[in-house]
Design an enzyme around this catalytic site. Structure first.
Site, PDB file in Angstrom:
ATOM      1  N   ARG A  69       0.833  -1.210   0.000  1.00  0.00           N
ATOM      2  CA  ARG A  69       0.000   0.000   0.000  1.00  0.00           C
ATOM      3  C   ARG A  69       0.865   1.256   0.000  1.00  0.00           C
ATOM      4  O   ARG A  69       0.553   2.246  -0.673  1.00  0.00           O
ATOM      5  CB  ARG A  69      -0.938   0.002   1.208  1.00  0.00           C
ATOM      6  CG  ARG A  69      -1.859   1.217   1.267  1.00  0.00           C
ATOM      7  CD  ARG A  69      -2.809   1.158   2.454  1.00  0.00           C
ATOM      8  NE  ARG A  69      -3.758   0.073   2.313  1.00  0.00           N
ATOM      9  CZ  ARG A  69      -4.744  -0.167   3.177  1.00  0.00           C
ATOM     10  NH1 ARG A  69      -4.883   0.591   4.259  1.00  0.00           N
ATOM     11  NH2 ARG A  69      -5.576  -1.162   2.982  1.00  0.00           N
ATOM     12  N   HIS A  73       0.500   4.320  -2.755  1.00  0.00           N
ATOM     13  CA  HIS A  73       0.231   5.700  -2.365  1.00  0.00           C
ATOM     14  C   HIS A  73       1.393   6.624  -2.721  1.00  0.00           C
ATOM     15  O   HIS A  73       1.188   7.826  -2.919  1.00  0.00           O
ATOM     16  CB  HIS A  73      -0.082   5.769  -0.866  1.00  0.00           C
ATOM     17  CG  HIS A  73      -1.447   5.268  -0.530  1.00  0.00           C
ATOM     18  ND1 HIS A  73      -2.291   5.922   0.351  1.00  0.00           N
ATOM     19  CD2 HIS A  73      -2.149   4.187  -0.958  1.00  0.00           C
ATOM     20  CE1 HIS A  73      -3.426   5.258   0.445  1.00  0.00           C
ATOM     21  NE2 HIS A  73      -3.356   4.192  -0.334  1.00  0.00           N
ATOM     22  N   ASN A 101      -4.092   8.989   3.533  1.00  0.00           N
ATOM     23  CA  ASN A 101      -2.934   8.370   4.189  1.00  0.00           C
ATOM     24  C   ASN A 101      -3.048   8.300   5.704  1.00  0.00           C
ATOM     25  O   ASN A 101      -2.563   7.352   6.325  1.00  0.00           O
ATOM     26  CB  ASN A 101      -1.657   9.135   3.823  1.00  0.00           C
ATOM     27  CG  ASN A 101      -1.325   9.043   2.351  1.00  0.00           C
ATOM     28  OD1 ASN A 101      -1.741   8.118   1.662  1.00  0.00           O
ATOM     29  ND2 ASN A 101      -0.573  10.016   1.851  1.00  0.00           N
ATOM     30  N   HIS A 200      -5.913  -5.865  -3.178  1.00  0.00           N
ATOM     31  CA  HIS A 200      -6.786  -5.958  -2.002  1.00  0.00           C
ATOM     32  C   HIS A 200      -7.075  -7.404  -1.617  1.00  0.00           C
ATOM     33  O   HIS A 200      -7.827  -7.648  -0.678  1.00  0.00           O
ATOM     34  CB  HIS A 200      -8.091  -5.203  -2.253  1.00  0.00           C
ATOM     35  CG  HIS A 200      -7.925  -3.723  -2.240  1.00  0.00           C
ATOM     36  ND1 HIS A 200      -8.928  -2.840  -2.567  1.00  0.00           N
ATOM     37  CD2 HIS A 200      -6.853  -2.947  -1.931  1.00  0.00           C
ATOM     38  CE1 HIS A 200      -8.488  -1.598  -2.470  1.00  0.00           C
ATOM     39  NE2 HIS A 200      -7.229  -1.636  -2.089  1.00  0.00           N
TER      40      HIS A 200
END
Length: 341
Positions: A69, A73, A101, A200
């Protein structure tokens, strides 16, 4: 994922998406990255990252999803430049407190640990951006996912963008059209999007990020276009109350309720049953605009090898998103949390 409400798009969205796609492609002119970038300067770089990641994930399996992740990001803001790792200072507003975040990203200590090992072996050689890209690949492998070769040679940004972190990163409550727009802005296709969201298959989401999915909006209206099975709904409600009290906002639930710590294609099988935890996930199969995405979801649900192959290709493509300015003006940080002085 952020806790923001998605914007409804007007019916002229195909033209808007085309424009966004062209802008994204133009903006992401990529300097040359190579597979042997550290062959002479730090030949053991990949081995060091792998060994540290093995220890980190063995100690806490959830960390595989957390590192992956972090990489996502990072790349969706200014390109893959390690800007997400920067701490806030008097002179620099970091990205860690931006809505997508804050209370979502973790694993910064793990990156520090790997960086310290690299600095001991090859001082000032391996960028934090490259470190994070390699670590994300290794995280997937350690969770049972595919291997891919990682092109290297990224520089670390000396700036961060709180604004872009607040707006560019896909959010959990988004509908399909704005979700596609955010991927296309970075030159990522619809196929790339469906494959990358497959990340995911590992990881957890907080109650506040799927509350509207199971209880509806402020008026109690549930999006009927994204169905959810009654048994799964009951399970989710047991750990996530309808009213935001703060007590259970941070309660977490696996985004893949079958194999939450194994990187496989069960995530797509879940979408077929209407059990996607996040609205943005289920939208790929249930949205009226998802003619293409629905076909891809079905394909990956049936063929795990096809998912693995496309995920590998799409991760390389995402990892190659680099701001040319950063490549020219960036540096190799000694500490991933701070720019060099």
């Amino acid at each position: 994922m952020a806790d923001t409400h998605s914007m409804k798009k007007p019916m002229f969205f195909p033209l808007a998406l085309l424009i966004i796609f062209i802008i994204g492609i133009t903006a992401n002119a990529n300097p040359s990255l190579t597979l042997d970038y550290y062959l002479s300067s730090c030949p053991n770089a990949a081995d060091i990252v792998r060994k540290e990641m093995e220890c980190i994930v063995q100690s806490e399996p959830r960390m595989a999803a957390s590192i992956l992740r972090l990489h996502f990001h990072d790349c969706f803001v200014q390109g893959c430049d390690g800007s997400v790792l920067l701490d806030e200072t008097i002179t620099l507003q970091g990205e860690k407190k931006a809505a997508p975040n804050k209370n979502s990203l973790r694993g910064f200590d793990a990156i520090d640990r790997i960086k310290n090992k690299l600095e001991s072996e090859c001082p000032g050689i391996v960028s934090c951006a490259d470190l994070l890209t390699i670590a994300a690949r290794d995280a997937v492998i350690l969770a049972g996912g595919p291997y891919w070769h990682v092109p290297l040679g990224r520089k670390d940004a000396v700036t961060a963008s709180y604004t872009r972190a607040s707006t560019n990163i896909p959010t959990s409550d988004q509908n399909l059209v704005p979700l596609m727009a955010k991927f296309m802005f970075h030159g990522l296709s619809v196929t790339d999007m469906v494959a990358l969201v497959g990340a995911h298959t590992i990881g957890l989401a907080r109650c506040r990020n799927f509350r509207e999915r199971i209880y509806g909006d402020f008026e109690g209206t549930i999006d009927q276009s994204n169905p959810i099975s009654q048994n799964y709904l009951t399970t989710l409600k047991s750990g996530c109350s309808a009213v935001t009290t703060g007590r259970d906002d941070d309660n977490t639930t696996a985004m893949d309720n079958v194999t939450p710590y194994v990187f496989d294609n069960s995530f797509y099988q879940i979408l077929l049953r209407g059990e996607g935890l996040l609205n943005s996930d289920q939208e790929m199969y249930s949205s009226l605009f998802g003619i293409q995405t629905k076909q891809i979801v079905r394909k990956y649900a049936e063929d795990g090898i096809a998912f693995f192959n496309q995920f590998s290709d799409s991760m390389v493509k995402m990892g190659n998103i680099i701001n040319p300015d950063t490549y020219e003006t960036g540096e190799v940080r000694k500490n991933c949390r701070f720019v060099n002085t």
